[in-house]
Motif scaffolding. Structure first.
Motif, PDB file in Angstrom:
ATOM      1  N   TRP A   1      -2.872   0.257  -3.604  1.00  0.00           N
ATOM      2  CA  TRP A   1      -2.078  -0.961  -3.504  1.00  0.00           C
ATOM      3  C   TRP A   1      -1.375  -1.312  -4.811  1.00  0.00           C
ATOM      4  N   LEU A   2      -0.076  -1.544  -4.703  1.00  0.00           N
ATOM      5  CA  LEU A   2       0.698  -1.983  -5.866  1.00  0.00           C
ATOM      6  C   LEU A   2       0.618  -3.497  -5.999  1.00  0.00           C
ATOM      7  N   SER A   3       0.718  -3.967  -7.225  1.00  0.00           N
ATOM      8  CA  SER A   3       0.670  -5.407  -7.480  1.00  0.00           C
ATOM      9  C   SER A   3       2.041  -6.029  -7.253  1.00  0.00           C
ATOM     10  N   PRO A   4       2.119  -7.071  -6.420  1.00  0.00           N
ATOM     11  CA  PRO A   4       3.402  -7.760  -6.242  1.00  0.00           C
ATOM     12  C   PRO A   4       3.800  -8.554  -7.474  1.00  0.00           C
ATOM     13  N   SER A   5       2.848  -8.716  -8.407  1.00  0.00           N
ATOM     14  CA  SER A   5       3.128  -9.485  -9.619  1.00  0.00           C
ATOM     15  C   SER A   5       3.708  -8.635 -10.745  1.00  0.00           C
TER      16      SER A   5
ATOM     17  N   HIS B   1       2.539   5.221 -13.144  1.00  0.00           N
ATOM     18  CA  HIS B   1       2.376   3.928 -13.804  1.00  0.00           C
ATOM     19  C   HIS B   1       1.075   3.259 -13.349  1.00  0.00           C
ATOM     20  N   PRO B   2      -0.041   3.616 -13.952  1.00  0.00           N
ATOM     21  CA  PRO B   2      -1.334   3.046 -13.554  1.00  0.00           C
ATOM     22  C   PRO B   2      -1.382   1.521 -13.611  1.00  0.00           C
ATOM     23  N   ASP B   3      -0.575   0.925 -14.471  1.00  0.00           N
ATOM     24  CA  ASP B   3      -0.592  -0.537 -14.606  1.00  0.00           C
ATOM     25  C   ASP B   3       0.101  -1.245 -13.445  1.00  0.00           C
ATOM     26  N   TRP B   4       0.745  -0.519 -12.543  1.00  0.00           N
ATOM     27  CA  TRP B   4       1.405  -1.132 -11.386  1.00  0.00           C
ATOM     28  C   TRP B   4       0.415  -1.520 -10.292  1.00  0.00           C
ATOM     29  N   TYR B   5      -0.810  -1.039 -10.366  1.00  0.00           N
ATOM     30  CA  TYR B   5      -1.728  -1.157  -9.238  1.00  0.00           C
ATOM     31  C   TYR B   5      -2.595  -2.410  -9.294  1.00  0.00           C
ATOM     32  N   MET B   6      -2.988  -2.869  -8.100  1.00  0.00           N
ATOM     33  CA  MET B   6      -3.891  -4.016  -8.007  1.00  0.00           C
ATOM     34  C   MET B   6      -5.272  -3.656  -8.539  1.00  0.00           C
ATOM     35  N   VAL B   7      -5.960  -4.696  -9.011  1.00  0.00           N
ATOM     36  CA  VAL B   7      -7.310  -4.551  -9.556  1.00  0.00           C
ATOM     37  C   VAL B   7      -8.212  -5.561  -8.858  1.00  0.00           C
TER      38      VAL B   7
ATOM     39  N   ASN C   1       0.857  -1.185   0.000  1.00  0.00           N
ATOM     40  CA  ASN C   1       0.000   0.000   0.000  1.00  0.00           C
ATOM     41  C   ASN C   1       0.892   1.233   0.000  1.00  0.00           C
ATOM     42  N   ARG C   2       0.892   1.979  -1.118  1.00  0.00           N
ATOM     43  CA  ARG C   2       1.803   3.105  -1.283  1.00  0.00           C
ATOM     44  C   ARG C   2       1.011   4.390  -1.582  1.00  0.00           C
TER      45      ARG C   2
END
Length: 361
Positions: free
Chosen positions: A137-141, A112-118, A102-103
């Protein structure tokens, strides 16, 4: 005269016994420093705050018997370099507290919108956040998001004098809120709801499909796909294990604030912390969040210790103080000590609590 000589002998033997006992205690402490019960406090080092204010707070902690302070500088290594010496000067052990997955307001990530969880309902944490506005929240993937987090860990780990990098929010968003918080959001969570089930970002879905040959977005009931759940647990573990290697590269420990015990953390936020490479965990056993009494603190602490018994990881129980009376805090500290935990960590210490903490040692 005979009685006097006997008295001298008794005094001599007692002196020798006490001296030997002190020597044994000193040796035990030197050989096993972790045998000391540690007192921690989380501290939010607000920006644009005068050094004198920080110093006064650190003096207050130290004089009350706090051993270690977890300092939140929003993962700003330069700011931490300025604040840490103030705490160290007061004899406090310093840990660099950072928001991890969570950043909120992360200026690099927001590019970078694509870095975030959905969420399963298709809502991105970039602009449509669950529960509260600061849940970003950023995606760990996502490999670049993961690398960004590790770069922040590295920056903090390089700061001279700190003991550890302390990971907070090292998980997914809450699939299930603590039951005591549900009324605040007017929610009923009897199942995994689409708005609170993450991560269906492109990076995560594609990585899972590559590993398991399944498109999770086509699953009728994703909640019963055990591989999908395990995949997400493993993604968080990979972030932690990478951070552990980075911290140790610079001679620092890795610690983390986690949910009460591993099985519960697994269920609520996709966090299985007994599987991580980590030096110490501070489970947030905030009993009032779960409508539980003080006895639950002992249960949750012992459960976490049981799950860690095959590892070298220390456990220090976290307590939420704003809703505790002085008497309840006395009881809670004693419960933690009796549980076998290595220490106790305090969140949001109230003024009256400082004397209680000092008297408990």
């Amino acid at each position: 005269m005979k009685q006097f000589n006997q008295l001298l002998i008794i005094v001599f033997l007692v002196t020798i016994s006490c001296s030997q006992e002190k020597k044994e205690i000193k040796t035990a402490i030197e050989e096993n420093p972790s045998s000391l019960f540690k007192y921690w406090a989380w501290y939010g080092a607000g920006s644009n705050v005068a050094d004198s204010i920080h110093s006064n707070q650190f003096k207050k902690y130290a004089s009350s018997g706090i051993d270690a302070v977890l300092i939140d500088t929003r993962a700003d290594a330069d700011y931490l370099s300025k604040i840490a010496p103030l705490a160290i000067k007061e004899g406090l052990e310093v840990h660099a507290w950072m928001f991890t997955m969570n950043r909120p307001g992360d200026t690099t990530a927001l590019k970078h919108p694509d870095w975030y969880m959905v969420s399963r309902s298709g809502k991105s944490c970039f602009d449509d956040r669950p529960y509260v506005d600061y849940y970003q929240w950023l995606s760990p993937s996502h490999p670049e998001a993961r690398a960004h987090i590790w770069s922040l860990v590295e920056g903090l780990a390089k700061v001279e004098g700190i003991k550890s990098v302390h990971l907070d929010y090292i998980r997914y968003p809450d699939v299930f809120l603590p039951v005591g918080l549900l009324p605040k959001y007017n929610l009923v969570q009897n199942e995994e709801l689409p708005d609170f089930d993450f991560d269906y970002s492109k990076a995560s879905v594609e990585k899972f499909q590559k590993l398991f040959g399944k498109d999770i977005t086509k699953a009728e009931v994703p909640a019963i796909d055990i591989e999908w759940k395990q995949f997400r647990l493993n993604e968080i573990k990979a972030v932690v294990d990478g951070a552990y290697d980075i911290a140790h590269k610079y001679g620092k420990d890795l610690t983390a604030a986690v949910f009460p015990y591993p099985e519960m953390a697994d269920h609520m936020v996709r966090q299985r912390w007994d599987k991580w490479n980590i030096d110490a965990v501070l489970p947030m056993i905030y009993n009032n969040f779960y409508n539980e009494g003080l006895d639950w603190i002992e249960f949750a602490s012992k459960q976490g210790l049981s799950d860690l018994k095959a590892k070298q990881t220390q456990l220090h129980t976290g307590l939420y103080l704003p809703e505790m009376t002085d008497d309840e805090l006395v009881r809670a500290i004693n419960i933690v000590k009796q549980s076998g935990a290595s220490g106790v960590a305090f969140f949001a210490i109230q003024d009256s609590h400082f004397e209680v903490i000092k008297a408990s040692q």
